[in-house]
Design a protein around this motif. Structure first.
Motif: not given
Ligand SMILES: Cc1cc2nc3c(=O)[nH]c(=O)nc-3n(C[C@H](O)[C@H](O)[C@H](O)COP(=O)(O)O)c2cc1C
Length: 501
Positions: A394-399, A404-406, A437-443, A474-480
């Motif tokens: 779906q286009g997410y990058t899992i961190v 995750g970021v998208k 970005t989200t710190p929890s992909l589960s919602c 930082p990993a989320s920022r890098q992924a974005t």
């Protein structure tokens, strides 16, 4: 003479008194029965008039034949197959309007047929090219015999077009031109451009900022799919699943303007025959559009009564059905013990049964006794899980294991200089600098305004490992940054916006 007049008057007085007395006593029943008689007469007259009208119509010459004709080839096919499961063939066709309803003298108009295709190992590409050449000949013939001008059909590779140009609205370059879309696609259960394309169709339909059927100005559309029956023998097992998904999303986006039923074929066996049937049907439809100016009543389903019914009651979920089935198939194939996080309902009883399973930590209630069971904590989205595959598709990058970021479509739009979202208008927030970005992909919520799809894991409690925030942030920022840098190659993107990312 005088005596006669007197006696008559006396007689009249007696009668008049009696009549008035009678009237006073029985006036209500008299009035009611008069009404009843009048209504009965009125009803009888009305029925008679109707019956006369029906009898004016001459009886049909051959009622049995007529009824058979109206039911069309669907019933014929049902009889032939005798309930056995056989590969689905194109059946049904265009339900034409009665001649009185048709606009027999359509105004001169131009029609452009666009043939979209996608191909990895070139089978579909070659077929689409030959098909388009044949179609060009047919549209030329139609142009010469009707007042409709068909422009030369154009062939477009889904890998090289901007979906926004064709699948949010039909092209608007020339307001006199109306478009008709044909899609010829294979199916792949690996990541291909078709996954992005399907995601785009789904996002466009679900985007609350635009109409749910933005492609309704199209004259019509039809889809043909190539698949492999050796590896995917039935539709349940995934035969032409992506063509079927595209067909369903297009039905939603066009407001059900399916001009001809979905065709499906296997190049190793029946593709030539199935494609020929589909081509004939499509050409017949185009001829009808040229003559009448409309699709007629269109084709609700694929001509298959069962499928039409399903489509009438379906909603959003039916399109996710193929994806979910695919995920299930993959789980079966792997025969692993990984729980699909989307299927918490199924995994909870397992957790209760097995002592070594992780126990849920419910943050919303207070337990009097602390649990003595040692919890085996798992990752929320392990790399080898179907959920991981589905989210990355779906286009997410899992961190890490749960973040995750998208990239939101407004971020992409802002990078192309095509406008920002409401946050820019209201608060001046630049969309091209956003980081979804989200710190929890589960919602547990499926908020209307959320940038995520509703297919991410759902959970009201936390029962997974927790990544250290010092690494995941930082990993989320890098992924974005990595994701947005992909747009550096995109010629439509504004370099100034990219630099600010
Ligand atoms: C890796 C791979 C995965 C495939 N997955 C499916 C599938 O899920 N369902 C299906 O019906 N056909 C599947 N196929 C068959 C292709 O759709 C079929 O061969 C098609 O004709 C290929 O078209 P192309 O040469 O234009 O790429 C798959 C083929 C390959 C090589």
């Amino acid at each position: 003479m005088d005596h006669d007049t007197w006696s008559l008057r006396a007689l009249w007085n007696i009668y008049a008194t009696d009549i008035f007395a009678l009237w006073h006593t029985y006036r209500i029943p008299i009035i009611l029965s008069t009404f009843a008689i009048l209504i009965t007469i009125r009803t009888i007259l009305h029925l008679r008039v109707n019956r006369e009208r029906v009898s004016d119509t001459p009886p049909p010459a051959s009622p049995t034949l007529q009824a058979a004709k109206e039911k069309g080839p669907v019933e014929y096919l049902e009889k032939k197959t005798n309930g056995e499961k056989v590969p689905r063939r194109i059946v049904g066709g265009l339900k034409k309007k009665k001649s009185s309803e048709e606009n027999l003298v359509p105004a001169e108009k131009k029609i452009q047929v666009l043939v979209f295709f996608s191909s990895l190992t070139t089978t579909t590409e070659k077929t689409a090219k030959v098909f388009t050449e044949g179609l060009a000949q047919c549209t030329k013939d139609i142009t010469s015999s009707t007042s409709t001008i068909f422009l030369e059909p154009e062939i477009l590779d889904l890998s090289y077009i901007d979906y926004d140009d064709y699948f949010i609205n039909p092209p608007k370059a020339d307001p006199e031109v109306q478009y008709f879309y044909l899609l010829i696609v294979p199916t792949y259960n690996i990541d291909t451009v078709l996954d992005n394309y399907l995601e785009h169709l789904q996002e466009t339909h679900n985007d609350f900022r635009i109409d749910t059927a933005p492609l309704s100005p199209l004259l019509g559309y039809s889809v043909f799919g190539f698949g492999d029956r050796e590896g995917w023998p039935t539709e349940e097992e995934g035969f032409c699943s992506q063509a079927r998904d595209i067909d369903k999303w297009m039905a939603k986006l066009t407001g059900r303007k399916r001009a001809f039923p979905l065709g499906m074929g296997d190049p190793k066996t029946d593709a030539v025959e199935r494609l020929r049937e589909w081509k004939e049907g499509v050409e017949d439809t185009l001829r009808h559009i040229a003559e009448t100016g409309s699709l007629g009543e269109g084709v609700a389903g694929s001509g298959d009564a069962v499928e039409s019914d399903v489509e009438d009651v379906d909603d959003e979920d039916d399109v996710l059905f193929e994806e979910q089935k695919l995920a299930k198939r993959k789980v079966k194939e792997k025969k692993g013990d990984l729980n699909d996080l989307e299927d918490l309902g199924g995994s909870i009883p397992k957790a209760e049964d097995a002592e070594d399973e992780a126990l849920e930590v419910d943050f919303t209630t207070y337990s009097k006794k602390p649990s003595t069971t040692t919890a085996v904590v798992k990752e929320m989205v392990p790399k080898n899980s179907p959920t991981y595959n589905s989210l990355t598709k779906q286009g997410y990058t899992i961190v890490g294991s749960h973040s995750g970021v998208k990239i939101c479509r407004w971020t992409k739009s802002a990078m192309r200089g095509r406008g920002s979202c409401y946050k820019y208008s209201f608060y001046g927030i630049a969309s091209h600098q956003c980081m979804e970005t989200t710190p929890s992909l589960s919602c547990s919520n499926k908020c209307v305004f959320c940038w995520r799809h509703g297919t991410n894991p759902v959970g009201t409690t936390w029962r997974w490992t927790v990544d250290p925030p010092t690494s995941s942030s930082p990993a989320s920022r890098q992924a974005t940054t990595r994701k947005s840098k992909c747009y550096a190659e995109c010629p439509a993107c504004e370099q100034s916006a990219l630099q600010k990312q």
